[in-house]
Write an enzyme that holds these catalytic residues in place. Structure first.
Site, PDB file in Angstrom:
ATOM      1  N   CYS A 180       0.849  -1.188   0.000  1.00  0.00           N
ATOM      2  CA  CYS A 180       0.000   0.000   0.000  1.00  0.00           C
ATOM      3  C   CYS A 180       0.884   1.236   0.000  1.00  0.00           C
ATOM      4  O   CYS A 180       1.745   1.393   0.875  1.00  0.00           O
ATOM      5  CB  CYS A 180      -0.915  -0.012   1.225  1.00  0.00           C
ATOM      6  SG  CYS A 180      -1.847   1.525   1.472  1.00  0.00           S
ATOM      7  N   CYS A 237      -9.088 -33.823  37.730  1.00  0.00           N
ATOM      8  CA  CYS A 237      -9.192 -33.638  39.177  1.00  0.00           C
ATOM      9  C   CYS A 237      -9.358 -32.166  39.534  1.00  0.00           C
ATOM     10  O   CYS A 237      -8.742 -31.296  38.923  1.00  0.00           O
ATOM     11  CB  CYS A 237      -7.944 -34.208  39.844  1.00  0.00           C
ATOM     12  SG  CYS A 237      -7.947 -34.040  41.628  1.00  0.00           S
ATOM     13  N   CYS A 279       4.792 -21.491  46.729  1.00  0.00           N
ATOM     14  CA  CYS A 279       3.452 -21.324  47.300  1.00  0.00           C
ATOM     15  C   CYS A 279       2.886 -22.653  47.801  1.00  0.00           C
ATOM     16  O   CYS A 279       2.524 -22.801  48.964  1.00  0.00           O
ATOM     17  CB  CYS A 279       2.524 -20.704  46.261  1.00  0.00           C
ATOM     18  SG  CYS A 279       0.824 -20.465  46.825  1.00  0.00           S
TER      19      CYS A 279
END
Length: 569
Positions: free
Chosen positions: A255, A308, A317
């Site tokens: 373009c 599960c 953590c």
């Protein structure tokens, strides 16, 4: 072809493919008065036009290096002759005014003195050195005989050694050397090409010459370099041309306005948004939101990929929780309904505690699925286009000669095959960008969306038919032992498909560029026609081969993250 109705009007072929192609090219003009007019009828087009390099109303030219140099010299010579100045001065003027001959004329004849002062073309020397004897250099302050001293129009004296160093330093700093001024800090006098030729090294001359040549393109509002990697051609664009799509001799189409790849019928703004969306992190965040949940303790996103409900966050953590209610796993057991049926979540959901979270997750999931749908088809057509380009190259370099020998046909008469592949490449590009168009089409404009998907589906159907003919049906003639009596029928079929597909895609582009302006009057007729193709197929293709709407046939798939969680996190 003698006459062509577009695909929407030339679909009266209930008897099937063989009848459609057996009568020659005139059969394409088999329209019915009862068929609704969708506003796509146009005058006949030249079927032999090459898609990559012969667009209608072509308003640009491709320039090689020798063309650029010739035009640059012509402009310099024209200014030099009209203004009665040297070519060196003319080149300085043109560079200052971005190589606009008309701008130079206007400014010069309006106020020559001001232009000279601005550009640095002095009529009288500022400094006058003493006649005879040695002259002191203004940089190194050494005394030299006159033949070792050089100056520009201002007259400031500098030795040739200092000039060479000054010029070399400036050239190695970049294209700013084209606006080189006298070494005296207070002097505006311009340094022209003649000083470079006289005092610069050969290496510096070459660099300066490249900068000078490139400035003719980069500073010129009517010219741009082709953005394809490694391409050294430039494009000269004519103002007022309807389309911004241009094709370079290297086969790259782009373009002119935004220098992205050619993207009709999508406007530059939509292309910018689509490219940004494809590369932005927003879709990654949508995927995370739609397919993961945050750890209730550390808030890191976790993806569930097994059955599960017991989730364990990654170290350090290591928090254990329920996937459904995000509660501590220690609170779960038989009393909560079992490890795989968290009834506490169901009760909370009924109380409305999770409505907002689920609503946000559902919205993200729907948004991601919609984007993935359009992106997959956009990308698939891009891959098909790249494959078609490779196939065309293989066809031109190997297969055409082979086919010419087997079918006892001159290569010049096999041009229809090349034209078919060029049309496929162009149509793949257009079809690819229709998916970006469809993604940004407002969802509340239901009539336009239905009409768009209908037109897009017809385009897909026609292109697939042409691609299959050029790719698979051609193979039987390439693999044949000798001349085939069916080759002329194949020629007629492929040439006909190329023409009717070209015609339809040109009309499709115009319709989308006009914002589907005809939808109010034609949408209902188009949709009803698409539902009743058993009695009158639409668009020049058999109803049994028609594609669906813009959604296509492939299933949508959501993309994943680079790192995926599991139940043991």
């Amino acid at each position: 072809m003698d006459s062509e109705d577009d695909m929407l009007d030339a679909h009266d072929m209930e008897s099937g493919e063989d009848d459609f192609y057996s009568g020659g090219t005139e059969d394409y003009d088999d329209s019915d008065d009862a068929e609704p007019d969708y506003g796509f009828v146009e005058e006949d087009t030249n079927d032999s036009a090459m898609i990559a390099s012969h667009r209608s109303q072509k308003g640009y030219g491709v320039l090689k290096e020798e063309d650029i140099r010739r035009q640059q010299k012509d402009d310099i010579a024209r200014i030099s002759m009209v203004l009665s100045i040297s070519k060196v001065e003319a080149s300085i003027l043109l560079h200052h005014y971005h190589w606009s001959v008309s701008k130079v004329h206007d400014e010069w004849f309006a106020d020559e003195e001001r232009v000279r002062r601005t550009v640095g073309l002095l009529e009288k020397p500022i400094f006058s050195s003493s006649v005879g004897g040695e002259i002191t250099c203004g940089i190194c302050f050494e005394s030299y005989p006159p033949e070792r001293i050089a100056s520009v129009s201002c007259g400031h004296p500098f030795c040739t050694t200092c000039w060479t160093g000054y010029i070399s330093t400036t050239i190695n700093d970049g294209p700013g050397c084209l606006m080189l001024r006298c070494p005296d800090p207070s002097c505006p006098a311009a340094v022209g090409h003649d000083m470079i030729e006289r005092l610069a090294s050969e290496e510096d001359k070459d660099k300066y010459d490249r900068y000078f040549l490139r400035s003719y393109i980069e500073d010129n509002r009517k010219m741009k370099w082709c953005p394809a990697p490694g391409c050294e051609y430039a494009i000269e664009f004519a103002a007022g041309t309807g389309s911004y799509d241009v094709s370079c001799l290297c086969s790259y189409s782009f373009c002119w306005n935004c220098t992205e790849e050619a993207h009709r019928p999508v406007d530059c703004g939509t292309v910018a948004k689509w490219i940004l969306k494809n590369s932005a992190e927003s879709e990654n965040m949508n995927w995370i939101l739609a397919n993961s949940k945050p750890c209730p303790k550390c808030k890191r996103p976790i993806e569930k990929n097994q059955g599960c409900m017991h989730m364990t966050c990654t170290p350090p953590c290591k928090y254990e929780f329920c996937w459904l209610c995000l509660g501590a796993w220690s609170d779960h057991g038989e009393r909560t309904g079992g490890f795989y049926a968290c009834n506490r979540y169901e009760a909370a959901k009924q109380e409305g505690l999770y409505d907002e979270t689920e609503r946000r997750r559902e919205m993200a999931k729907n948004s991601l699925e919609r984007y993935t749908h359009y992106y997959e088809r956009w990308a698939s057509n891009q891959l098909s286009r790249q494959k078609a380009m490779a196939d065309l190259q293989q066809m031109q370099s190997v297969h055409l000669e082979k086919l010419s020998d087997k079918q006892c046909t001159p290569e010049s008469q096999l041009k229809f095959i090349t034209e078919a592949w060029l049309q496929i490449i162009e149509c793949r590009r257009v079809l690819k960008w229709t998916y970006a168009y469809g993604y940004y089409l407002p969802e509340h404009e239901h009539a336009k969306r239905r009409f768009f998907e209908y037109l897009q589906g017809e385009a897909e159907s026609g292109l697939e038919r042409l691609h299959q003919c050029a790719e698979k049906e051609l193979n039987q003639f390439l693999n044949a032992e000798g001349p085939s009596k069916d080759f002329n029928d194949f020629r007629t079929k492929l040439a006909g498909l190329t023409s009717v597909t070209k015609n339809y895609f040109e009309n499709l582009v115009r319709a989308l560029e006009n914002g589907l302006a005809d939808v109010d009057t034609h949408a209902a007729a188009a949709c009803s026609s698409s539902k009743s193709t058993s009695s009158k197929p639409v668009s020049g293709y058999s109803s049994k081969t028609r594609g669906g709407g813009g959604k296509g046939k492939a299933n949508s798939k959501t993309g994943g993250l680079g790192g995926r969680g599991d139940n043991n996190r």
